[in-house]
Design a protein around this motif. Structure first.
Motif, PDB file in Angstrom:
ATOM      1  N   ALA A 352       0.830  -1.211   0.000  1.00 36.43           N
ATOM      2  CA  ALA A 352       0.000   0.000   0.000  1.00 36.43           C
ATOM      3  C   ALA A 352       0.864   1.261   0.000  1.00 36.43           C
ATOM      4  CB  ALA A 352      -0.925  -0.012   1.222  1.00 36.43           C
ATOM      5  N   LEU A 353       1.988   1.233   0.699  1.00 38.50           N
ATOM      6  CA  LEU A 353       2.886   2.383   0.702  1.00 38.50           C
ATOM      7  C   LEU A 353       3.492   2.612  -0.678  1.00 38.50           C
ATOM      8  CD1 LEU A 353       4.680   1.792   4.127  1.00 38.50           C
ATOM      9  CD2 LEU A 353       3.295   3.779   3.527  1.00 38.50           C
ATOM     10  N   PHE A 354       3.908   1.539  -1.340  1.00 32.70           N
ATOM     11  CA  PHE A 354       4.428   1.695  -2.697  1.00 32.70           C
ATOM     12  C   PHE A 354       3.350   2.247  -3.625  1.00 32.70           C
ATOM     13  CE2 PHE A 354       8.002  -1.184  -1.618  1.00 32.70           C
ATOM     14  CZ  PHE A 354       9.027  -0.454  -2.201  1.00 32.70           C
ATOM     15  N   ARG A 355       2.097   1.780  -3.446  1.00 26.79           N
ATOM     16  CA  ARG A 355       1.012   2.283  -4.287  1.00 26.79           C
ATOM     17  C   ARG A 355       0.765   3.773  -4.019  1.00 26.79           C
ATOM     18  NH1 ARG A 355      -2.149  -1.232  -2.991  1.00 26.79           N
ATOM     19  NH2 ARG A 355      -1.785  -2.644  -4.751  1.00 26.79           N
ATOM     20  N   LEU A 356       0.850   4.170  -2.749  1.00 25.22           N
ATOM     21  CA  LEU A 356       0.619   5.573  -2.393  1.00 25.22           C
ATOM     22  C   LEU A 356       1.679   6.474  -3.007  1.00 25.22           C
ATOM     23  CD1 LEU A 356      -0.688   7.856  -0.672  1.00 25.22           C
ATOM     24  CD2 LEU A 356       0.849   7.156   1.179  1.00 25.22           C
ATOM     25  N   TYR A 357       2.943   6.138  -2.821  1.00 24.23           N
ATOM     26  CA  TYR A 357       4.012   7.017  -3.303  1.00 24.23           C
ATOM     27  C   TYR A 357       4.186   6.918  -4.808  1.00 24.23           C
ATOM     28  CZ  TYR A 357       5.198   7.625   1.601  1.00 24.23           C
ATOM     29  OH  TYR A 357       5.140   7.929   2.940  1.00 24.23           O
ATOM     30  N   ALA A 358       3.875   5.753  -5.385  1.00 23.58           N
ATOM     31  CA  ALA A 358       3.949   5.644  -6.841  1.00 23.58           C
ATOM     32  C   ALA A 358       2.891   6.504  -7.513  1.00 23.58           C
ATOM     33  CB  ALA A 358       3.799   4.185  -7.273  1.00 23.58           C
ATOM     34  N   LEU A 379      11.939  -2.691   5.940  1.00 21.70           N
ATOM     35  CA  LEU A 379      12.120  -1.272   5.670  1.00 21.70           C
ATOM     36  C   LEU A 379      10.972  -0.462   6.253  1.00 21.70           C
ATOM     37  CD1 LEU A 379      13.481  -1.149   2.011  1.00 21.70           C
ATOM     38  CD2 LEU A 379      14.723  -1.260   4.173  1.00 21.70           C
ATOM     39  N   THR A 380      11.256   0.759   6.634  1.00 18.18           N
ATOM     40  CA  THR A 380      10.273   1.652   7.246  1.00 18.18           C
ATOM     41  C   THR A 380       9.505   2.419   6.165  1.00 18.18           C
ATOM     42  OG1 THR A 380      11.854   3.467   7.399  1.00 18.18           O
ATOM     43  CG2 THR A 380      11.777   1.914   9.250  1.00 18.18           C
ATOM     44  N   PRO A 381       8.369   3.034   6.515  1.00 17.56           N
ATOM     45  CA  PRO A 381       7.677   3.885   5.530  1.00 17.56           C
ATOM     46  C   PRO A 381       8.545   5.008   4.999  1.00 17.56           C
ATOM     47  CG  PRO A 381       6.222   3.380   7.373  1.00 17.56           C
ATOM     48  CD  PRO A 381       7.565   2.850   7.743  1.00 17.56           C
ATOM     49  N   ALA A 382       9.408   5.572   5.832  1.00 16.89           N
ATOM     50  CA  ALA A 382      10.301   6.626   5.350  1.00 16.89           C
ATOM     51  C   ALA A 382      11.277   6.085   4.303  1.00 16.89           C
ATOM     52  CB  ALA A 382      11.063   7.232   6.532  1.00 16.89           C
ATOM     53  N   ALA A 383      11.766   4.862   4.514  1.00 19.78           N
ATOM     54  CA  ALA A 383      12.675   4.264   3.536  1.00 19.78           C
ATOM     55  C   ALA A 383      11.956   3.991   2.221  1.00 19.78           C
ATOM     56  CB  ALA A 383      13.273   2.981   4.104  1.00 19.78           C
ATOM     57  N   ILE A 384      10.700   3.557   2.284  1.00 21.17           N
ATOM     58  CA  ILE A 384       9.947   3.294   1.051  1.00 21.17           C
ATOM     59  C   ILE A 384       9.695   4.600   0.298  1.00 21.17           C
ATOM     60  CG2 ILE A 384       7.717   2.489   0.177  1.00 21.17           C
ATOM     61  CD1 ILE A 384       7.726   0.402   2.405  1.00 21.17           C
ATOM     62  N   ALA A 385       9.384   5.672   1.033  1.00 18.96           N
ATOM     63  CA  ALA A 385       9.213   6.973   0.378  1.00 18.96           C
ATOM     64  C   ALA A 385      10.505   7.411  -0.296  1.00 18.96           C
ATOM     65  CB  ALA A 385       8.771   8.012   1.404  1.00 18.96           C
ATOM     66  N   TYR A 386      11.638   7.142   0.358  1.00 20.83           N
ATOM     67  CA  TYR A 386      12.930   7.480  -0.252  1.00 20.83           C
ATOM     68  C   TYR A 386      13.175   6.657  -1.508  1.00 20.83           C
ATOM     69  CZ  TYR A 386      17.927   6.881  -1.062  1.00 20.83           C
ATOM     70  OH  TYR A 386      19.154   6.769  -1.648  1.00 20.83           O
ATOM     71  N   ASN A 389      11.104   8.026  -4.429  1.00 23.86           N
ATOM     72  CA  ASN A 389      11.627   9.316  -4.878  1.00 23.86           C
ATOM     73  C   ASN A 389      12.970   9.137  -5.588  1.00 23.86           C
ATOM     74  OD1 ASN A 389      11.606  12.403  -4.705  1.00 23.86           O
ATOM     75  ND2 ASN A 389      13.542  11.907  -3.710  1.00 23.86           N
ATOM     76  N   HIS A 390      13.819   8.245  -5.058  1.00 23.22           N
ATOM     77  CA  HIS A 390      15.114   8.022  -5.703  1.00 23.22           C
ATOM     78  C   HIS A 390      14.939   7.351  -7.064  1.00 23.22           C
ATOM     79  CE1 HIS A 390      19.463   7.777  -5.713  1.00 23.22           C
ATOM     80  NE2 HIS A 390      19.397   6.497  -6.042  1.00 23.22           N
ATOM     81  N   ALA A 391      13.932   6.489  -7.190  1.00 22.82           N
ATOM     82  CA  ALA A 391      13.655   5.892  -8.494  1.00 22.82           C
ATOM     83  C   ALA A 391      13.285   6.971  -9.512  1.00 22.82           C
ATOM     84  CB  ALA A 391      12.531   4.861  -8.365  1.00 22.82           C
ATOM     85  N   ALA A 392      12.506   7.952  -9.090  1.00 22.76           N
ATOM     86  CA  ALA A 392      12.166   9.051 -10.000  1.00 22.76           C
ATOM     87  C   ALA A 392      13.415   9.844 -10.387  1.00 22.76           C
ATOM     88  CB  ALA A 392      11.135   9.965  -9.337  1.00 22.76           C
ATOM     89  N   LEU A 393      14.341  10.029  -9.431  1.00 23.25           N
ATOM     90  CA  LEU A 393      15.587  10.734  -9.758  1.00 23.25           C
ATOM     91  C   LEU A 393      16.426   9.933 -10.746  1.00 23.25           C
ATOM     92  CD1 LEU A 393      16.620  12.018  -6.205  1.00 23.25           C
ATOM     93  CD2 LEU A 393      15.557  13.321  -8.050  1.00 23.25           C
ATOM     94  N   LEU A 394      16.479   8.622 -10.566  1.00 21.93           N
ATOM     95  CA  LEU A 394      17.224   7.785 -11.511  1.00 21.93           C
ATOM     96  C   LEU A 394      16.604   7.834 -12.905  1.00 21.93           C
ATOM     97  CD1 LEU A 394      17.947   4.619  -9.293  1.00 21.93           C
ATOM     98  CD2 LEU A 394      19.523   6.460  -9.914  1.00 21.93           C
ATOM     99  N   VAL A 409      13.970  -0.977  -8.774  1.00 16.34           N
ATOM    100  CA  VAL A 409      14.869  -2.023  -8.269  1.00 16.34           C
ATOM    101  C   VAL A 409      16.233  -1.437  -7.946  1.00 16.34           C
ATOM    102  CG1 VAL A 409      16.048  -4.151  -8.880  1.00 16.34           C
ATOM    103  CG2 VAL A 409      13.630  -3.871  -9.439  1.00 16.34           C
ATOM    104  N   ASP A 410      16.736  -0.564  -8.822  1.00 14.17           N
ATOM    105  CA  ASP A 410      18.019   0.093  -8.537  1.00 14.17           C
ATOM    106  C   ASP A 410      17.929   0.953  -7.284  1.00 14.17           C
ATOM    107  OD1 ASP A 410      19.117  -1.087 -10.737  1.00 14.17           O
ATOM    108  OD2 ASP A 410      18.881   0.662 -12.048  1.00 14.17           O
ATOM    109  N   ALA A 411      16.788   1.587  -7.080  1.00 12.57           N
ATOM    110  CA  ALA A 411      16.620   2.414  -5.884  1.00 12.57           C
ATOM    111  C   ALA A 411      16.580   1.560  -4.623  1.00 12.57           C
ATOM    112  CB  ALA A 411      15.337   3.244  -6.000  1.00 12.57           C
TER     113      ALA A 411
END
Length: 659
Positions: A352-358, A379-386, A389-394, A409-411
């Motif tokens: 659900a967290l991945f769905r929210l941030y995606a 992993l924590t919710p903060a780590a999933i949010a990171y 966001n890092h996937a978008a930067l990549l 996956v790279d993120a």
């Protein structure tokens, strides 16, 4: 340069201009000419006084002494005189002008005495610039610097102890917006009911909680839960941190505590959220002045929490990652009545967290959120949010129009094992071979002992490591068996054992592995009763009892355990030697080997070397049931999801070739 804190905000400019205006006004008053006093109607005295008020230079040009003044008095040569605060001014009949210094006032007293006792014609005598005639601002002007300092100190003290900002309309976050933490949200619903209707508790004679303590790892959402509680309860919200009450000035911290609770009572129903409440600390013996001030701040907290009625609609909500750092008197029943543990998100919560941030980025339709959730155990919710966001930067770095699965996956790998550095100096063939042997040993032992899912093995540098074996947990676990901890230690020692097996010497790359293995061994021996000698004594209990203890016995037991597991690991690697050769050769060829190839290398071993390996991709491979909570502290300061080999950047001496 950063603006001083006192001058920040919309009132900063006014606070800076006000002292300047005050100094300008004082300077203007000082430069103003003296207002003319009320002079006599006519005569020489009035003329002399007017001239003195205009300028006393004509008299100051000639200095007389007491003998001259007495001579002029006896001879009647004085036409007029004026007595000042520190001098006597004289004008003679021949229009000569002089002055006689009179700091102590004795000359003026002698003049007045002679003047009163004279029987002849009296000369005009007046007063000039005495204390009674001096303007009030000139009397206070010498003290103006001290007054300005006191005024500035009062303004600064008022700003430091000002009322805390209150959020009255809620934070806009509800329990529905906080994904996961189901147990914590359920425990907070009683608090929500109390804040909505405190009188209902009072009618039944129930005492509602005064304080609630949220504990858990960093990034689990404790702050979000506090904001959601304020919105659900329709209560005012005051957010502070434990360090806000510290100050370099004596007494400021106590005034802040008083101001905080005074503001909360006025805004009831109100939630006081103290983030990182462990910043308040514990009371200690007053060996330093800072200890005394810290003790007073904690004592004031205790008094304030005892001082307000439970039905007043004020709730203190604290959050900390270190509950053991709090003073026992602060967290006892009656102050912090409830302690709520905020745990890590489960499999469904992570999805659900991945769905929210995606949903907040431009994600491709084919993202496998379920697979991502399975690969991010622990992993924590903060780590999933990171990660998202890092996937978008990549993706932006690669020039992609959407965030693909490969970017995420790279993120995930970056979050677990660090960023892949650029511009790294190429390593020598001997170093590459040593790193390949080291990482192959980690991967094979992790797969054989089912420590976790071997995702990938690489000899490319990641973060501070020269090579990485990524091993992720198979399932969320709160209980760890002794066999699991022993297997994990063997996995950590496997890189060093592989180097010793191939090169007959070890390198500094195993330093971090030994550190983590030693943590687990010390936890097993000193806290969990899993030592080789069967000792059940907990070293933490000895410390809590303030008893002196010799740690040598525990250290020797931990070292014995490590030596025993090191021998077991070496025997296991000897049995897996063909697979170790194969994985090492693949690493030297391709630099990165997926976990499936590691499992295939073990499966291809003949029966004499291997007795069969079960797949690691199904949860519950160990047949262990999950439990709701553990009766002891998780030893897993030392339990981590990856093994980073070769943490040192320096090159090692080249060993003999691979056997």
């Amino acid at each position: 340069m950063k603006k001083p804190r006192l001058l920040q905000g919309r009132h900063g400019l006014a606070l800076f201009i006000f002292p300047l205006l005050l100094l300008g006004a004082l300077a203007w008053w000082q430069l103003q000419p003296d207002a003319p006093g009320e002079a006599p109607a006519a005569g020489p005295a009035a003329v002399m006084l007017a001239e003195l008020q205009a300028s006393s230079d004509a008299w100051k040009a000639s200095r007389g002494d007491l003998s001259r003044l007495m001579s002029d008095l006896r001879n009647g040569a004085i036409a007029s005189a004026a007595v000042g605060t520190d001098a006597v001014y004289v004008t003679t009949a021949s229009d000569q002008r002089y002055w006689v210094p009179d700091q102590a006032g004795r000359v003026a007293a002698l003049l007045l005495e002679h003047y009163a006792g004279s029987n002849g014609e009296l000369f005009p005598l007046t007063l000039f610039q005495t204390d009674a005639e001096k303007p009030l601002y000139k009397m206070l002007l010498p003290y103006s610097p001290i007054a300005l300092l006191l005024l500035a100190g009062a303004i600064y003290f008022g700003l430091k102890t000002r009322s805390f900002q209150v959020q009255r309309k809620g934070s806009g976050i509800t329990f529905a917006d906080v994904i996961g933490a189901a147990e914590a949200k359920q425990a907070l619903r009683d608090v929500t009911a109390y804040l909505r209707d405190p009188t209902a508790y009072a009618r039944l004679g129930a005492r509602p909680p005064k304080g609630v303590l949220l504990t858990g790892e960093p990034g689990t959402g404790k702050t979000q839960l506090a904001k959601a509680l304020a919105s659900e309860s329709n209560a005012s919200f005051i957010q502070v941190t434990g360090s806000d009450f510290s100050s370099m000035y004596f007494g400021v911290g106590i005034q802040k505590v008083k101001s905080l609770f005074r503001t909360a009572r006025k805004q009831a129903p109100c939630i006081i959220f103290i983030d990182e409440i462990d910043g308040i600390g514990k009371r200690a013996e007053q060996q330093r002045s800072s200890d005394a001030e810290s003790n007073r701040i904690i004592n004031q907290f205790l008094a304030e929490m005892d001082g307000f009625d439970g039905a007043s609609g004020v709730l203190v909500l604290g959050a900390t990652n270190f509950p053991n750092s709090l003073d026992p008197a602060l967290v006892r029943e009656g102050r912090f009545d409830r302690s709520i543990a905020v745990g890590l998100p489960g499999l469904e919560d992570r999805e659900a967290l991945f769905r929210l941030y995606a949903g907040k980025i431009s994600a491709a339709p084919g993202l496998d959120l379920a697979q991502l959730a399975r690969n991010t155990v622990g992993l924590t919710p903060a780590a999933i949010a990171y990660i998202v966001n890092h996937a978008a930067l990549l993706a932006a770095r690669a020039g992609a129009t959407q965030v693909e699965m490969s970017h995420v996956v790279d993120a995930v790998e970056t979050c677990r094992i660090g960023e892949q550095p650029s511009g790294v100096t190429p390593m020598s063939p001997a170093d590459r071979k040593r790193i390949a042997v080291h990482e192959a040993g980690h991967a094979l032992v992790a797969a054989e002992l089912k420590v976790g899912r071997v995702e990938k093995v690489t000899i490319l540098p990641r973060g501070q490591a020269l090579g990485v074996t990524l091993v992720t947990p198979v399932e969320d676990k709160r209980l760890h068996m002794e066999s699991e901890l022993r297997n994990r230690i063997q996995m950590l020692l496997a890189g060093r054992c592989a180097e010793q097996l191939y090169f007959h010497e070890v390198s500094s790359g195993a330093g971090q592995d030994l550190q983590e293995a030693s943590k687990i061994a010390l936890s097993m021996v000193g806290a969990l009763g899993m030592g080789p000698k069967g000792s059940l004594l907990s070293l933490q209990a000895v410390r809590d009892a303030h008893l002196e203890s010799d740690p040598r016995e525990a250290l020797e037991a931990a070292d014995e355990l490590l030596q025993q597991l090191n021998r077991d690991c070496m025997a296991l690697l000897l049995r897996l030697r063909p697979a170790l050769d194969h994985v090492t050769e693949r690493l030297l060829e391709t630099e990165t080997v997926p976990g499936e190839d590691v499992l295939a290398a073990i499966a291809e071993l003949p029966a004499a070397h291997h007795h069969g390996v079960s797949p690691l991709h199904a949860p519950g491979a160990h047949g262990l049931e999950r439990v709701a909570a553990s009766g002891y502290e998780n030893p897993a300061d030392a339990l981590f999801e990856l093994v980073a080999g070769e943490a040192q950047q320096e090159q090692e001496p080249q060993g003999p070739g691979m056997a």
